[in-house]
Design an enzyme around this catalytic site. Structure first.
Site, PDB file in Angstrom:
ATOM      1  N   SER A 140      23.317  40.385  50.997  1.00  0.00           N
ATOM      2  CA  SER A 140      23.361  39.547  49.803  1.00  0.00           C
ATOM      3  C   SER A 140      23.220  38.103  50.256  1.00  0.00           C
ATOM      4  CB  SER A 140      24.694  39.737  49.068  1.00  0.00           C
ATOM      5  OG  SER A 140      24.911  38.708  48.116  1.00  0.00           O
ATOM      6  N   TYR A 153      33.669  40.059  49.431  1.00  0.00           N
ATOM      7  CA  TYR A 153      32.264  40.481  49.357  1.00  0.00           C
ATOM      8  C   TYR A 153      31.409  39.652  50.307  1.00  0.00           C
ATOM      9  CZ  TYR A 153      27.705  41.578  47.251  1.00  0.00           C
ATOM     10  OH  TYR A 153      26.401  41.971  47.034  1.00  0.00           O
TER      11      TYR A 153
END
Length: 249
Positions: A140, A153
């Site tokens: 990501s 995350y």
């Protein structure tokens, strides 16, 4: 261009919806035999039904190490080999770090780091024996640039980036390529809170030089190339697909 995927076997995790489903369907369209893995049995069945007989489904929870360890052996038992692995499954717990329960971190690491590691380890053993293979880890942009309220995350996806680079260096002599894609803002179910709110959507788009969020189809050409034998000299790379967002000041 023929990507030479006909006859190859590719495992895609998190393939029941969003980017995973788009990648699984695209790989099947290019001629690969795809095993789509995710938690949602019904959604997986819908994806498999669109695969024109080239996609089979396996239900697995990436938090369950025993199930994860069994996944690659099942693929090999079904098809006799594994040529590609797309580690796409992931979770993105949001919240204030100061009050975050350590269990949230454990879940994020289990799904986003430990499961891809176990799958790469198992798949890589077969790929090395076969003489070739390709692994694509989906990270990501938050693994490239930190993002507030997504600390676990961001941390886990940063680990995926470093994992990709280190493993690529170790397995390059074995003709196993390991690369990473770091997506930015895509229109998926995971982004419904943003896409269904005009105010949030406008704020999100304002951060992206391209002026829009991406469609899941826009990640698939790169994925197919990285799974293809044509990318045999590309390894240890991190490809950011975010409309220019992380590259600007």
């Amino acid at each position: 261009m023929d990507l030479q995927l006909e006859g190859t076997v590719v495992l895609v995790t998190g393939a029941s919806r969003g980017l995973g489903a788009a990648m699984a369907l695209a790989l099947a369209k290019e001629g690969a035999t795809v095993v789509a893995a995710a938690r949602s049995k019904d959604s997986l069945a819908e994806v498999a039904a669109q695969g024109e007989g080239r996609i089979s489904a396996v239900t697995v929870d990436m938090r369950d190490e025993e199930s994860v360890r069994a996944l690659v052996p099942e693929v090999v038992a079904r098809h006799g080999r594994i040529d590609g692995l797309v580690n796409n499954a992931g979770i993105a717990p949001a919240g204030k770090f100061a009050t975050q329960d350590p269990e949230v971190w454990k879940d994020a690491m289990a799904v986003n780091v430990i499961a891809p590691m176990l799958l790469a380890q198992a798949a890589g053993q077969h790929m090395i024996e076969q003489g070739a293979g390709r692994i694509v880890n989906i990270a990501s942009t938050t693994g490239v640039r930190g993002k507030p309220y997504l600390v676990p995350y961001s941390t886990s996806k940063g680990a995926v980036v470093r994992f990709t680079e280190a493993l690529a260096a170790e397995w390059a002599p074995k003709n196993v390529q390991v690369n990473c894609i770091a997506p930015g803002a895509f229109v998926t179910e995971a982004q419904k809170a943003v896409t269904e709110s005009p105010e949030l959507h406008a704020k999100r788009i304002a951060k992206i030089p391209a002026g829009r969020m991406a469609d899941p189809s826009e990640i698939v050409p790169l994925t197919c190339l990285l799974v293809s034998p044509l990318s045999s000299f590309t390894t240890g790379a991190v490809f950011v697909v975010d409309g220019g967002e992380s590259g600007k000041l």
